[in-house]
Motif scaffolding. Structure first.
Motif, PDB file in Angstrom:
ATOM      1  N   CYS A   1      -2.044  -6.336  12.644  1.00  0.00           N
ATOM      2  CA  CYS A   1      -1.505  -5.645  11.475  1.00  0.00           C
ATOM      3  C   CYS A   1      -1.869  -4.168  11.524  1.00  0.00           C
ATOM      4  O   CYS A   1      -3.011  -3.814  11.822  1.00  0.00           O
ATOM      5  CB  CYS A   1      -2.062  -6.272  10.196  1.00  0.00           C
ATOM      6  SG  CYS A   1      -1.457  -5.553   8.656  1.00  0.00           S
ATOM      7  N   GLU A   2      -0.893  -3.321  11.223  1.00  0.00           N
ATOM      8  CA  GLU A   2      -1.170  -1.887  11.155  1.00  0.00           C
ATOM      9  C   GLU A   2      -2.216  -1.596  10.075  1.00  0.00           C
ATOM     10  O   GLU A   2      -2.365  -2.339   9.106  1.00  0.00           O
ATOM     11  CB  GLU A   2       0.112  -1.106  10.857  1.00  0.00           C
ATOM     12  CG  GLU A   2       0.730  -0.450  12.075  1.00  0.00           C
ATOM     13  CD  GLU A   2      -0.213   0.509  12.771  1.00  0.00           C
ATOM     14  OE1 GLU A   2      -1.086   1.108  12.115  1.00  0.00           O
ATOM     15  OE2 GLU A   2      -0.086   0.665  13.994  1.00  0.00           O
TER      16      GLU A   2
ATOM     17  N   VAL B   1       1.941 -10.842   6.267  1.00  0.00           N
ATOM     18  CA  VAL B   1       0.814 -11.578   6.855  1.00  0.00           C
ATOM     19  C   VAL B   1       0.826 -13.022   6.367  1.00  0.00           C
ATOM     20  O   VAL B   1       0.593 -13.959   7.156  1.00  0.00           O
ATOM     21  CB  VAL B   1      -0.518 -10.888   6.517  1.00  0.00           C
ATOM     22  CG1 VAL B   1      -1.705 -11.808   6.823  1.00  0.00           C
ATOM     23  CG2 VAL B   1      -0.655  -9.592   7.307  1.00  0.00           C
TER      24      VAL B   1
ATOM     25  N   HIS C   1       2.030  -5.355   3.498  1.00  0.00           N
ATOM     26  CA  HIS C   1       1.310  -6.082   4.535  1.00  0.00           C
ATOM     27  C   HIS C   1       1.013  -7.522   4.114  1.00  0.00           C
ATOM     28  O   HIS C   1       1.196  -8.449   4.906  1.00  0.00           O
ATOM     29  CB  HIS C   1      -0.007  -5.374   4.869  1.00  0.00           C
ATOM     30  CG  HIS C   1       0.171  -4.127   5.666  1.00  0.00           C
ATOM     31  ND1 HIS C   1      -0.879  -3.287   5.976  1.00  0.00           N
ATOM     32  CD2 HIS C   1       1.265  -3.556   6.228  1.00  0.00           C
ATOM     33  CE1 HIS C   1      -0.436  -2.264   6.691  1.00  0.00           C
ATOM     34  NE2 HIS C   1       0.869  -2.402   6.841  1.00  0.00           N
ATOM     35  N   ARG C   2       0.538  -7.698   2.894  1.00  0.00           N
ATOM     36  CA  ARG C   2       0.130  -9.034   2.465  1.00  0.00           C
ATOM     37  C   ARG C   2       1.280 -10.028   2.575  1.00  0.00           C
ATOM     38  O   ARG C   2       1.100 -11.146   3.095  1.00  0.00           O
ATOM     39  CB  ARG C   2      -0.403  -8.989   1.024  1.00  0.00           C
ATOM     40  CG  ARG C   2      -0.749 -10.370   0.486  1.00  0.00           C
ATOM     41  CD  ARG C   2      -1.297 -10.318  -0.925  1.00  0.00           C
ATOM     42  NE  ARG C   2      -1.504 -11.650  -1.461  1.00  0.00           N
ATOM     43  CZ  ARG C   2      -2.029 -11.901  -2.660  1.00  0.00           C
ATOM     44  NH1 ARG C   2      -2.428 -10.892  -3.436  1.00  0.00           N
ATOM     45  NH2 ARG C   2      -2.187 -13.154  -3.073  1.00  0.00           N
TER      46      ARG C   2
ATOM     47  N   ASN D   1       2.469  -0.052   3.821  1.00  0.00           N
ATOM     48  CA  ASN D   1       1.123  -0.580   3.570  1.00  0.00           C
ATOM     49  C   ASN D   1       1.083  -1.650   2.485  1.00  0.00           C
ATOM     50  O   ASN D   1       0.401  -2.673   2.621  1.00  0.00           O
ATOM     51  CB  ASN D   1       0.177   0.559   3.178  1.00  0.00           C
ATOM     52  CG  ASN D   1       0.023   1.586   4.272  1.00  0.00           C
ATOM     53  OD1 ASN D   1       0.292   1.323   5.444  1.00  0.00           O
ATOM     54  ND2 ASN D   1      -0.402   2.790   3.900  1.00  0.00           N
TER      55      ASN D   1
ATOM     56  N   HIS E   1       6.764   1.395  10.151  1.00  0.00           N
ATOM     57  CA  HIS E   1       5.696   2.251  10.656  1.00  0.00           C
ATOM     58  C   HIS E   1       6.105   2.868  11.985  1.00  0.00           C
ATOM     59  O   HIS E   1       6.670   2.196  12.854  1.00  0.00           O
ATOM     60  CB  HIS E   1       4.402   1.454  10.822  1.00  0.00           C
ATOM     61  CG  HIS E   1       3.177   2.299  10.883  1.00  0.00           C
ATOM     62  ND1 HIS E   1       2.878   3.104  11.964  1.00  0.00           N
ATOM     63  CD2 HIS E   1       2.166   2.486   9.994  1.00  0.00           C
ATOM     64  CE1 HIS E   1       1.737   3.736  11.749  1.00  0.00           C
ATOM     65  NE2 HIS E   1       1.293   3.385  10.555  1.00  0.00           N
TER      66      HIS E   1
ATOM     67  N   THR F   1      -6.746  -5.829  13.020  1.00  0.00           N
ATOM     68  CA  THR F   1      -6.177  -4.556  12.581  1.00  0.00           C
ATOM     69  C   THR F   1      -6.027  -3.626  13.783  1.00  0.00           C
ATOM     70  O   THR F   1      -6.826  -3.670  14.715  1.00  0.00           O
ATOM     71  CB  THR F   1      -7.091  -3.886  11.542  1.00  0.00           C
ATOM     72  OG1 THR F   1      -7.423  -4.827  10.538  1.00  0.00           O
ATOM     73  CG2 THR F   1      -6.392  -2.706  10.893  1.00  0.00           C
TER      74      THR F   1
ATOM     75  N   VAL G   1       2.616  -6.577  12.529  1.00  0.00           N
ATOM     76  CA  VAL G   1       3.076  -6.219  11.185  1.00  0.00           C
ATOM     77  C   VAL G   1       3.103  -4.696  11.083  1.00  0.00           C
ATOM     78  O   VAL G   1       2.059  -4.043  11.115  1.00  0.00           O
ATOM     79  CB  VAL G   1       2.169  -6.822  10.106  1.00  0.00           C
ATOM     80  CG1 VAL G   1       2.598  -6.352   8.717  1.00  0.00           C
ATOM     81  CG2 VAL G   1       2.204  -8.350  10.178  1.00  0.00           C
ATOM     82  N   CYS G   2       4.299  -4.136  10.973  1.00  0.00           N
ATOM     83  CA  CYS G   2       4.472  -2.679  10.957  1.00  0.00           C
ATOM     84  C   CYS G   2       5.230  -2.226   9.716  1.00  0.00           C
ATOM     85  O   CYS G   2       6.007  -1.262   9.766  1.00  0.00           O
ATOM     86  CB  CYS G   2       5.210  -2.225  12.208  1.00  0.00           C
ATOM     87  SG  CYS G   2       4.320  -2.556  13.744  1.00  0.00           S
ATOM     88  N   SER G   3       5.010  -2.890   8.620  1.00  0.00           N
ATOM     89  CA  SER G   3       5.688  -2.558   7.370  1.00  0.00           C
ATOM     90  C   SER G   3       4.957  -1.448   6.627  1.00  0.00           C
ATOM     91  O   SER G   3       3.919  -0.953   7.069  1.00  0.00           O
ATOM     92  CB  SER G   3       5.749  -3.792   6.472  1.00  0.00           C
ATOM     93  OG  SER G   3       4.432  -4.161   6.068  1.00  0.00           O
TER      94      SER G   3
END
Length: 252
Positions: A90-91, A78, A74-75, A71, A10, A117, A67-69
């Motif tokens: 998290c983004e 996380v 994300h799970r 979308n 991201h 978030t 967390v900038c991966s």
């Protein structure tokens, strides 16, 4: 406080690393990223320590992670961070489907870690001033809000934003979330009804996701709102107001 960045996918990861380094008492341990070519470039530009595996960064005894991966990933990150007992920023968006979002909530609760978030507009002084004005009743009865959030189509460097398998969608996934959050926060109300139209109006030959959308919302307090989201801007340096949107108020 020891912080790590999980993925540099991201574009906000670049801003985060700069801000973290300016906070007294915070040590940015490094970042993890699975693409070696991209990771080496980021490491060289920003002078950061690179971890080729997310697990290796988490093994450094971190207090928290960003967390900038992409979308849809994300799970996974996380869950890794929660199991490592790291606090999590998290983004947005949290996830691209409700099942992943609920799974992320469950694992954070199970391991007793905080999850947040990234909604930076809540901390903007102008946004806070609007919220105070609303809470004090200085605008009278609010009947409607028009929200606009336009930006550019993602560049080749961050092309995953226009890939449904990684982003979950296009302009709608990218640009609805901030205004939806501000509406909920301003009025302490939830969205009761939604009508939405999405289409690829601007780049049908370049991408296969939506590039424009219009949402009509009815909030639980009776306020009606619209959110106009698109990748309709040209590739120019936009101001904060252009990037983050504009709210027009209809009141008495």
């Amino acid at each position: 406080m020891r912080i790590g960045i999980l993925s540099f996918a991201h574009l906000h990861a670049e801003g985060y690393q700069a801000h973290l380094r300016g906070i007294p008492g915070v040590e940015l341990v490094g970042f993890s990223h699975e693409d070696p070519a991209e990771a080496k470039r980021f490491a060289e530009i920003y002078g950061l320590r690179w971890f080729s595996r997310h697990q290796d960064l988490l093994a450094e005894g971190l207090d928290g992670v960003l967390v900038c991966s992409e979308n849809t990933r994300h799970r996974e990150l996380v869950e890794m961070a929660a199991q490592a007992k790291c606090q999590i920023l998290c983004e947005k968006p949290i996830a691209t489907n409700p099942a992943d979002a609920r799974a992320m909530q469950a694992i954070c609760e199970a391991h007793g870690v905080h999850f947040m978030t990234a909604f930076p507009m809540r901390f903007d002084r102008s946004v806070q001033a609007v919220r105070s004005t609303l809470q004090e009743g200085r605008l009278g009865q609010i009947y409607g809000v028009n929200g606009i959030n336009h930006s550019e189509i993602p560049t080749a460097h961050r092309s995953w934003f226009a890939q449904k398998a990684l982003a979950g969608g296009g302009a709608a996934m990218d640009h609805i979330v901030h205004l939806a959050d501000l509406l909920r926060w301003y009025f302490a109300a939830e969205v009761h009804e939604v009508y939405a139209e999405l289409d690829n109006l601007f780049y049908p030959d370049q991408v296969k996701v939506d590039t424009a959308g219009l949402l009509l919302l009815l909030l639980s307090n009776g306020v009606q709102a619209s959110i106009d989201c698109s990748w309709s801007r040209s590739h120019i340096k936009n101001s904060v107001e252009q990037r983050k949107g504009l709210l027009n108020w209809i009141c008495e």
